[in-house]
Design an enzyme around this catalytic site. Structure first.
Site, PDB file in Angstrom:
ATOM      1  N   GLU A  78     -24.536  44.310 -33.317  1.00 14.53           N
ATOM      2  CA  GLU A  78     -25.625  45.033 -34.004  1.00 14.53           C
ATOM      3  C   GLU A  78     -25.611  46.323 -34.001  1.00 14.53           C
ATOM      4  OE1 GLU A  78     -28.817  41.421 -35.429  1.00 14.53           O
ATOM      5  OE2 GLU A  78     -28.633  41.883 -32.965  1.00 14.53           O
ATOM      6  N   ASP A 111     -28.377  24.833 -35.274  1.00 16.75           N
ATOM      7  CA  ASP A 111     -27.522  25.968 -35.412  1.00 16.75           C
ATOM      8  C   ASP A 111     -28.163  26.711 -37.217  1.00 16.75           C
ATOM      9  OD1 ASP A 111     -26.396  28.337 -35.376  1.00 16.75           O
ATOM     10  OD2 ASP A 111     -25.244  27.915 -34.272  1.00 16.75           O
ATOM     11  N   HIS A 112     -28.755  27.902 -37.440  1.00 17.90           N
ATOM     12  CA  HIS A 112     -28.905  27.378 -38.472  1.00 17.90           C
ATOM     13  C   HIS A 112     -27.618  28.645 -39.567  1.00 17.90           C
ATOM     14  CE1 HIS A 112     -30.047  32.259 -36.902  1.00 17.90           C
ATOM     15  NE2 HIS A 112     -29.825  32.888 -37.921  1.00 17.90           N
ATOM     16  N   ASP A 148     -27.346  34.486 -26.102  1.00 20.47           N
ATOM     17  CA  ASP A 148     -27.995  34.671 -27.532  1.00 20.47           C
ATOM     18  C   ASP A 148     -27.029  34.330 -28.885  1.00 20.47           C
ATOM     19  OD1 ASP A 148     -30.395  35.172 -29.588  1.00 20.47           O
ATOM     20  OD2 ASP A 148     -28.800  37.572 -29.647  1.00 20.47           O
ATOM     21  N   HIS A 159     -23.197  30.612 -32.210  1.00 23.24           N
ATOM     22  CA  HIS A 159     -23.150  30.871 -32.736  1.00 23.24           C
ATOM     23  C   HIS A 159     -21.421  30.843 -32.867  1.00 23.24           C
ATOM     24  CE1 HIS A 159     -26.790  31.426 -34.165  1.00 23.24           C
ATOM     25  NE2 HIS A 159     -27.522  32.668 -33.474  1.00 23.24           N
ATOM     26  N   ARG A 164     -51.388  25.807 -31.855  1.00 22.75           N
ATOM     27  CA  ARG A 164     -52.000  25.559 -30.651  1.00 22.75           C
ATOM     28  C   ARG A 164     -53.782  26.516 -31.642  1.00 22.75           C
ATOM     29  NH1 ARG A 164     -48.874  27.695 -25.562  1.00 22.75           N
ATOM     30  NH2 ARG A 164     -47.982  28.274 -27.613  1.00 22.75           N
TER      31      ARG A 164
END
Lengths: 333, 513
Positions: free
Chosen positions: B240, B201-202, B259, B264, B66
């Site tokens: 984490e 999905d990396h 998340d 994952h 944008r």
């Protein structure tokens, strides 16, 4: 993250293979006691036979291969007049500065040997390499006697057909060694980006049809890189099933700093030609008719990168090298 | 001129033996090209592909976003991103070669003029190349724009081209529940065929995750015990030590379940438990994953409390530093009910896995960063050895660590040195990174290249997305409907709420973090 290098050393004069092997085990035991996270995952032995005067130069080349180092490197330095074995072992670990993470380990052994040891070098090397692991042999300064002695215990032979002045002799040697094991030829690896780009340039259906009409091949190379040039020609000849004389091949020496190829032009029917030339930041590709030209991106791997790739190739098997070598031998004559 | 008889009528005879196969000339369009993902991951990944000579010989990149920028501004932004985040030190010539041709199209994603300009630029690139470039539209935008962009591409007739391949890559999150995922699937499928859609999905692009398949299917050692006869339970942990790191806007709407668990962690579970596929061809692998995911019986909404648990971190200490609780984080509502911790017990109802509990837990502000799969085997059936005077014989565990250090550990029972036959557990560790050839490409490098090649093996299919949401949806519903009971709290820096123990079967315990 910054890496801290830790090295553990052992050295002994007038030593024996058993003592070297015991020292390596002890170094590992001591290191493991100091750092319980250490868990070597070993993949490959590399045995290098060199002239004593040049061992520093070869060791430097091996240092520059970066992450593609062998798990255990055994460098045999051949010294005129020597009758006893001197050895030095180094276990080094690159650990993150904060102490966390992986400890990447290198095991390097230098053994000073005399010419009389070469005939039965396998009796010195066999106890020192990690058993049941693939072993690669590199003998950049000749030492045919050592190669013969070690052929029965190695799986892969690393060589550079560009090293010999007589390309025909280099190809004969590679052919002979290919009968004993898998050969990784640095001259062949220097052609990899060129082979990849030629394959890509002819990957559309109309170009595949044009590939059948190839009539002339021009290969430009640095003086001393005839083997690379001929292997590229041999590759095309073997992949496309050329019969003698069907396609003319012209080799041209050009000045350039890097060993290997400087350019390739493939001429096909109906005036189509595809040229690849070494340029800054990749290869320059030019097509005729039409005069279209563009850059195919890719950073130069450099000779250190080529050697590292050679080590990595010990675990791979390229089925096209043998046929390309056979065709290149024919072209060399 | 002499014609040479072809060896293969249709195949390229030059590709055999090459590690890097040709990729058709391609134009990549990144929507959201000035965003964080493009900045940190996509542009550096493209540089690394260029560095290694892996990009197609004709490659063009167009950024769409944008903000009003000129081509030169975008090029400079790309240059700076690559210099800062590339895993390899950029080669000046390669960098300029990549960046100098980049184009930028400014505008709103629902503005038809953007797509007119895009179409014109793509045509121009193809004309310059003398060949029709494949087109990849990479949607690196907020999820609400996915259907907008897909629809606008269709309206501008950029969704198909008879002369070249057109593909669309869609970043996660793909939906925020089952219904929205179905709606999104339907709207994207109105514009593109399933074969054109690459849902990324990396995690699946990580070498570590692919190594899970190698571990299972390239080693005869593990497969014989990989079933309910030998495995007692499986724990998948993805925790984490960090908090939400200023991403309250995203996290408040997502929570731990969406998340990490929905994508994952369920992907890890699927790869751990699928049957061996006939081949690693895209649909063979994805068929097996869908079959497995459908074997996980979703809970009834009213039964969620017995198999899932959520919590939020309160104030605490992490790494010796005091940190605020979730509700005190900037941008988080003081009465937020978003979970920062989720723990689940799932069962895979098929012949291989019936009766084996699969425990999943994820959380923020935990003691450390760790992603691992712990497979605990059943105890030996008869113990002839003495267990007194020692900690005794422990069940074997196979630990697959995904991060921070990829590897495999196996715990074994071994004799304590001494005159008596007493047993202690010892851990045999293997770390991929300690071997040579360990420098892995970034996940995005692999996935972008796969999308350019049209290889969808590591991308998520529409039925797979819906199967994933189908497992999670009842839990989301139950938690959404429960508006009054207090949210459990765990101190930041702790291993999570003690109540999570209630999910475990008798005699089992969560692995220490």
């Amino acid at each position: 993250m910054a890496q801290a290098l830790t090295e553990d050393l052992w050295a002994e004069q007038d030593t024996t293979p058993d003592a070297i092997e015991a020292a390596l085990r002890e170094l590992l035991r001591e290191r493991h006691a100091a750092n319980q996270t250490l868990a070597p995952a070993r993949v490959l032995n590399l045995v290098v036979v060199v002239d004593s005067d040049w061992k520093g130069e070869i060791a430097n080349r091996l240092q520059r291969v970066g992450r593609y180092h062998a798990s255990r490197t055994v460098l045999c330095a051949v010294e005129e007049g020597r009758t006893t074995l001197d050895a030095r072992a180094v276990m080094s670990y690159e650990e993150p500065a904060d102490g966390a993470g992986l400890a990447v380990m290198r095991e390097e052994v230098e053994i000073d040997v005399g010419p009389e040891h070469l005939k039965h070098l396998e009796t010195i090397i066999d106890p020192v390499v990690i058993a049941e692991l693939g072993t690669m042999l590199w003998s950049p300064h000749g030492h045919d006697e050592a190669i013969e002695a070690l052929l029965g215990m190695v799986d892969v032979i690393l060589l550079d057909s560009d090293d010999l002045l007589d390309t025909g002799e280099a190809f004969d040697q590679a052919t002979r060694l290919l009968r004993s094991g898998y050969v990784v030829d640095l001259a062949w690896l220097r052609t990899t980006p060129w082979r990849e780009r030629l394959a890509a340039s002819f990957d559309t259906s109309d170009r595949l049809a044009a590939l059948r009409t190839m009539c002339r091949l021009g290969v430009r190379h640095r003086p001393g890189s005839n083997a690379s040039a001929l292997l590229l020609g041999g590759w095309l000849a073997s992949r496309l099933g050329w019969r003698n004389g069907e396609v003319s091949i012209e080799l041209e020496e050009v000045d350039q700093e890097a060993p290997g190829l400087a350019g390739v032009t493939v001429y096909c029917g109906e005036g189509l030609s595809v040229s690849l030339d070494r340029g800054r930041g990749g290869l320059r590709l030019r097509e005729e008719p039409g005069g279209r030209s563009w850059q195919v991106l890719g950073a130069s791997r450099g000779e250190a990168g080529i050697l590292g790739e050679g080590v990595r190739q010990a675990l791979l098997r390229d089925p096209t090298y043998g046929p390309a070598l056979a065709a290149a031998r024919r072209l060399a004559t | 001129m002499t014609a040479v008889a072809p060896q293969h009528e249709l195949e390229n005879p030059l590709i055999e033996g090459l590690e890097r196969l040709p990729v058709h000339p391609t134009a990549l369009v990144i929507f959201g090209a000035t965003g964080d993902l493009a900045h940190r991951k996509l542009l550096p990944a493209l540089y690394n592909l260029a560095h290694e000579g892996a990009l197609p010989e004709r490659f063009e990149l167009i950024g769409v976003a944008r903000s009003e920028n000129r081509h030169e501004d975008f090029q400079q932004m790309a240059r700076e991103s690559i210099q800062r985040f590339s895993r390899t030190k950029p080669d000046a010539d390669v960098l300029e070669g990549l960046v100098s041709d980049m184009r930028y199209v400014p505008g709103s994603f629902d503005d038809p003029k953007v797509y007119t300009e895009l179409g014109r630029t793509l045509s121009e690139f193809s004309e310059q190349a003398g060949v029709e470039l494949n087109r990849i539209f990479y949607l690196s935008t907020a999820p609400q724009f996915f259907p907008v962009i897909a629809g606008a591409l269709r309206d501008a007739e950029l969704n198909r081209d008879e002369r070249a391949e057109t593909r669309i890559v869609i970043e996660k999150p793909f939906g925020y529940d089952l219904e929205s995922a179905r709606t999104l699937n339907a709207s994207v499928l109105e514009a593109f065929d399933e074969s054109q859609i690459f849902r990324i999905d990396h995690y699946l692009g990580k070498e570590t995750v692919q190594n899970l398949l190698a571990l299972r299917f390239a080693n005869a050692l593990f497969e014989p015990v990989w079933n309910r006869n030998y495995i007692d339970n499986v724990q998948i942990t993805a925790v984490e030590d960090i908090g939400i790191e200023g991403r309250a806007g995203y996290y408040e709407g997502a929570g731990a379940l969406r998340d990490l668990v929905q994508n994952h962690m369920l992907q890890l579970l699927a790869l751990l438990t699928i049957e061996p596929p006939a081949s690693f061809e895209a649909n063979h692998l994805r068929d097996e994953k869908v079959k497995l995911l459908r074997s996980i019986v979703p809970p009834q909404v009213k039964g969620v409390h017995s198999m899932a648990l959520r919590a939020q971190y309160g104030a605490g200490v992490v790494g010796g530093k005091p940190v605020p609780g979730y509700r005190e984080e900037e941008g988080v509502a003081p009465d937020s009910r978003t979970e920062t911790y989720a723990a689940l017990r799932l069962e895979v109802s098929n012949w291989r896995w019936a009766g084996v509990p699969f425990y999943l837990r994820t959380g923020k502000r935990m003691p450390r960063k760790l992603t691992e799969i712990a497979v605990t085997l059943k105890p030996v059936p008869h113990l002839a050895l003495r267990s007194e005077g020692s900690i005794g014989v422990q069940p074997n565990q196979i630990i697959l660590t995904v991060q921070p250090d990829e590897g495999v550990s196996v715990s074994l029972g071994a004799k304590i040195p001494g005159p008596q036959m007493r047993i202690r557990p010892v851990i045999m560790e293997f770390r991929y990174g300690t071997s040579f050839m360990s420098q892995s490409p970034e996940a995005y490098e692999r996935l972008i290249l796969d999308a350019m090649r049209g290889d969808a093996t590591l991308f998520t299919r529409n039925d797979e997305i819906e199967a994933l949401w189908g497992i999670i949806d009842p839990i989301l519903t139950a938690w959404h409907e429960d508006r009054h009971s207090p949210i459990r709290e765990y101190p930041a820096g702790s291993a999570g709420p003690i109540a999570a123990d209630s999910l475990l079967h008798q005699g089992q315990r969560w692995r220490k973090l």
